[in-house]
Write an enzyme that holds these catalytic residues in place. Structure first.
Site, PDB file in Angstrom:
ATOM      1  N   LYS A 189      -6.933   3.345  -2.555  1.00 42.09           N
ATOM      2  CA  LYS A 189      -7.230   3.266  -1.125  1.00 42.09           C
ATOM      3  C   LYS A 189      -7.442   4.673  -0.580  1.00 42.09           C
ATOM      4  O   LYS A 189      -6.709   5.594  -0.930  1.00 42.09           O
ATOM      5  CB  LYS A 189      -6.070   2.569  -0.409  1.00 42.09           C
ATOM      6  N   ASP A 219       0.869  -1.179   0.000  1.00 45.26           N
ATOM      7  CA  ASP A 219       0.000   0.000   0.000  1.00 45.26           C
ATOM      8  C   ASP A 219       0.905   1.228   0.000  1.00 45.26           C
ATOM      9  O   ASP A 219       1.508   1.564   1.020  1.00 45.26           O
ATOM     10  CB  ASP A 219      -0.891   0.027   1.253  1.00 45.26           C
ATOM     11  N   LYS A 235     -10.144   0.192  -1.529  1.00 46.49           N
ATOM     12  CA  LYS A 235      -9.936  -0.098  -0.112  1.00 46.49           C
ATOM     13  C   LYS A 235     -10.294   1.119   0.724  1.00 46.49           C
ATOM     14  O   LYS A 235      -9.767   2.205   0.501  1.00 46.49           O
ATOM     15  CB  LYS A 235      -8.488  -0.513   0.156  1.00 46.49           C
TER      16      LYS A 235
END
EC number: 4.1.2.4
Length: 223
Positions: free
Chosen positions: A157, A94, A187
């Site tokens: 995300k 991430d 996400k």
């Protein structure tokens, strides 16, 4: 529990969760406890700081972060951090974008850094791009999502959970999901503390949830 759709069982929601420990004061004992809890809860993955790798987590995906939490790292540093992490067993990375570049409308810079990380890890790991949606206007959220797709990301995300502007919101998740239109995962992460909040985000289009309070959230869903 009346506002929780019946199809959102505890098991179904657990399969969407990255059980997360990114606190700077986390110890190896905390990591071991997080992995044990993640396995007991049946979540999809654990998300840990790269300095805590490698870690044994049978039955779980292992996610980590790059350029975290500010995103103000050189793209080559983010790429090196991501590459080292997957060499130490991470399955997912991430990465935090340079949020300031997005605020300034310099999407070419955002594109270049995501490509740098993508090329550093190749197809050996899934790449999620953290955009800090609470710090961006809608137009920038849309532009960064398109940029992430162009750069070869697998997910966008919402948040690190560390930015003062806030974490995931239903509005941002819905906008991100509409923008990527199923081509990337979405996400939601940051400030998700209840089952009702998690259910709203899933309904808005979240396909993964980043939670540090997974047990508390899952307790609000039916078996």
């Amino acid at each position: 529990m009346a506002d929780i759709p019946l199809e959102l069982t505890r098991r179904a929601v657990a399969a969407l969760i990255d059980h997360t420990l990114l606190a700077p004061e986390a110890t190896p004992a905390d990591v071991a406890a997080t992995v044990d809890e993640a396995r007991a809860l049946g979540v999809f993955a654990v998300c840990l700081s790269p300095s805590m790798l490698p870690v044994r987590a049978p039955g779980l995906a292992v996610a980590t972060v790059a350029g975290f939490p500010s995103g103000k790292h050189h793209a080559l540093v983010k790429g090196a951090e991501a590459r080292l992490a997957i060499e130490q067993g991470a399955d997912e990375v991430d990465m935090v974008i340079d949020v300031g570049a997005a605020v300034a409308g310099d999407y070419d810079a955002v594109l270049a850094e995501i490509i740098t990380v993508r090329e550093a890890i190749g197809d050996r790991a899934l790449l999620k791009v953290i955009i800090e949606s609470a710090a961006l206007p809608d137009a920038a959220i849309v532009a960064v999502c398109h940029t992430a797709r162009r750069a070869g990301a697998d997910f966008v995300k919402t948040s690190t959970g560390f930015h003062p502007a806030g974490g995931a919101s239903v509005h941002a998740v819905r906008l991100m999901a509409e923008t990527v239109n199923g081509k990337l995962g979405v996400k939601a992460s940051g400030g998700i503390r209840t089952a009702a909040a998690a259910a709203e985000l899933i309904a808005a289009g979240a396909t993964r949830l980043g939670l540090s309070r997974s047990r508390e959230v899952l307790a609000g869903f039916p078996e």
